[in-house]
Design a protein around this motif. Structure first.
Motif, PDB file in Angstrom:
ATOM      1  N   ALA A  82       0.833  -1.210   0.000  1.00  0.00           N
ATOM      2  CA  ALA A  82       0.000   0.000   0.000  1.00  0.00           C
ATOM      3  C   ALA A  82       0.865   1.256   0.000  1.00  0.00           C
ATOM      4  CB  ALA A  82      -0.937  -0.010   1.203  1.00  0.00           C
ATOM      5  N   THR A  83       1.962   1.229   0.749  1.00  0.00           N
ATOM      6  CA  THR A  83       2.869   2.375   0.781  1.00  0.00           C
ATOM      7  C   THR A  83       3.453   2.622  -0.601  1.00  0.00           C
ATOM      8  OG1 THR A  83       3.373   2.019   3.116  1.00  0.00           O
ATOM      9  CG2 THR A  83       4.964   3.302   1.847  1.00  0.00           C
ATOM     10  N   CYS A  84       3.920   1.569  -1.253  1.00  0.00           N
ATOM     11  CA  CYS A  84       4.451   1.710  -2.615  1.00  0.00           C
ATOM     12  C   CYS A  84       3.365   2.194  -3.572  1.00  0.00           C
ATOM     13  CB  CYS A  84       5.013   0.388  -3.115  1.00  0.00           C
ATOM     14  SG  CYS A  84       6.512  -0.144  -2.280  1.00  0.00           S
ATOM     15  N   GLY A  85       2.159   1.677  -3.409  1.00  0.00           N
ATOM     16  CA  GLY A  85       1.056   2.089  -4.266  1.00  0.00           C
ATOM     17  C   GLY A  85       0.761   3.573  -4.156  1.00  0.00           C
ATOM     18  N   GLY A  86       0.984   4.134  -2.976  1.00  0.00           N
ATOM     19  CA  GLY A  86       0.731   5.553  -2.774  1.00  0.00           C
ATOM     20  C   GLY A  86       1.920   6.443  -3.065  1.00  0.00           C
ATOM     21  N   ALA A  87       3.124   5.942  -2.825  1.00  0.00           N
ATOM     22  CA  ALA A  87       4.322   6.797  -2.904  1.00  0.00           C
ATOM     23  C   ALA A  87       5.275   6.406  -4.035  1.00  0.00           C
ATOM     24  CB  ALA A  87       5.070   6.760  -1.570  1.00  0.00           C
ATOM     25  N   GLY A  88       5.000   5.315  -4.718  1.00  0.00           N
ATOM     26  CA  GLY A  88       5.888   4.897  -5.794  1.00  0.00           C
ATOM     27  C   GLY A  88       7.023   4.024  -5.294  1.00  0.00           C
ATOM     28  N   MET A  89       8.018   3.850  -6.126  1.00  0.00           N
ATOM     29  CA  MET A  89       9.118   2.930  -5.846  1.00  0.00           C
ATOM     30  C   MET A  89      10.351   3.669  -5.334  1.00  0.00           C
ATOM     31  SD  MET A  89       7.647   0.161  -6.455  1.00  0.00           S
ATOM     32  CE  MET A  89       5.962   0.026  -7.007  1.00  0.00           C
ATOM     33  N   ALA A  90      10.163   4.435  -4.280  1.00  0.00           N
ATOM     34  CA  ALA A  90      11.251   5.226  -3.704  1.00  0.00           C
ATOM     35  C   ALA A  90      12.302   4.325  -3.052  1.00  0.00           C
ATOM     36  CB  ALA A  90      10.701   6.200  -2.668  1.00  0.00           C
ATOM     37  N   GLU A  91      13.461   4.908  -2.814  1.00  0.00           N
ATOM     38  CA  GLU A  91      14.549   4.165  -2.169  1.00  0.00           C
ATOM     39  C   GLU A  91      14.142   3.701  -0.774  1.00  0.00           C
ATOM     40  OE1 GLU A  91      19.288   4.656  -1.119  1.00  0.00           O
ATOM     41  OE2 GLU A  91      18.176   6.389  -1.837  1.00  0.00           O
ATOM     42  N   ASN A  92      13.478   4.574  -0.052  1.00  0.00           N
ATOM     43  CA  ASN A  92      12.951   4.249   1.272  1.00  0.00           C
ATOM     44  C   ASN A  92      11.762   5.159   1.537  1.00  0.00           C
ATOM     45  OD1 ASN A  92      14.247   6.685   1.924  1.00  0.00           O
ATOM     46  ND2 ASN A  92      15.929   5.682   2.964  1.00  0.00           N
ATOM     47  N   PHE A  93      11.096   4.950   2.679  1.00  0.00           N
ATOM     48  CA  PHE A  93       9.849   5.653   2.956  1.00  0.00           C
ATOM     49  C   PHE A  93       9.831   6.174   4.390  1.00  0.00           C
ATOM     50  CE2 PHE A  93       9.135   2.365  -0.162  1.00  0.00           C
ATOM     51  CZ  PHE A  93       8.479   3.040  -1.177  1.00  0.00           C
ATOM     52  N   ASP A  94       9.245   7.342   4.567  1.00  0.00           N
ATOM     53  CA  ASP A  94       9.035   7.889   5.906  1.00  0.00           C
ATOM     54  C   ASP A  94       8.125   6.921   6.656  1.00  0.00           C
ATOM     55  OD1 ASP A  94       7.448   9.417   7.987  1.00  0.00           O
ATOM     56  OD2 ASP A  94       8.798  11.023   7.330  1.00  0.00           O
TER      57      ASP A  94
END
Length: 136
Positions: A82-94
């Motif tokens: 779900a995080t990737c679905g919302g924020a894309g394929m970033a290196e890492n996530f907050d």
């Protein structure tokens, strides 16, 4: 990360480690933080002192499955997807907001995403096959 050893860990160690994951503040709505957000060492963009990372998430999901904790593994996988679905394929996530950090198009994040999606699809097809077999 000891859970990467799965069922090779003594049961008491596995259970203590899962308790620490759940009760220690590591698990956020977006996935497992590398440092609990309530820790004095936590930094939202502190590289390995807070953000959620794809590689460590995959190792944790796999270890939980092999530790006999498939529901928790599924829950963490779902949060990460779900995080990737919302924020894309970033290196890492907050860990608290799920916002993508650093490089916004990381191959390892996409690879983990597709591995988890594929795994979930496999679980669904196995479950459907079991239901069809029971109905027969």
């Amino acid at each position: 990360m000891p859970l990467v050893l799965g069922d090779r860990l003594p049961l008491s160690t596995r259970e203590a480690t899962v308790r620490r994951l759940l009760d220690g503040g590591y698990l956020t709505p977006h996935g497992p933080a590398t440092e609990p957000p309530d820790s004095p060492h936590y930094e939202p963009d502190g590289y390995w002192r807070g953000p959620i990372w794809a590689p460590s998430t995959l190792l944790l999901v796999d270890g939980l499955r092999r530790s006999g904790r498939p529901a928790l593994a599924d829950d963490i996988a779902d949060r990460f997807l779900a995080t990737c679905g919302g924020a894309g394929m970033a290196e890492n996530f907050d860990a608290l907001t799920g916002a993508g950090l650093r490089d916004r198009s990381m191959t390892w994040t996409a690879s983990v995403y597709f591995s988890l999606v594929s795994e979930r699809a496999g679980h669904a097809s196995h479950a459907e096959g079991r239901l069809r077999a029971r109905a027969s």
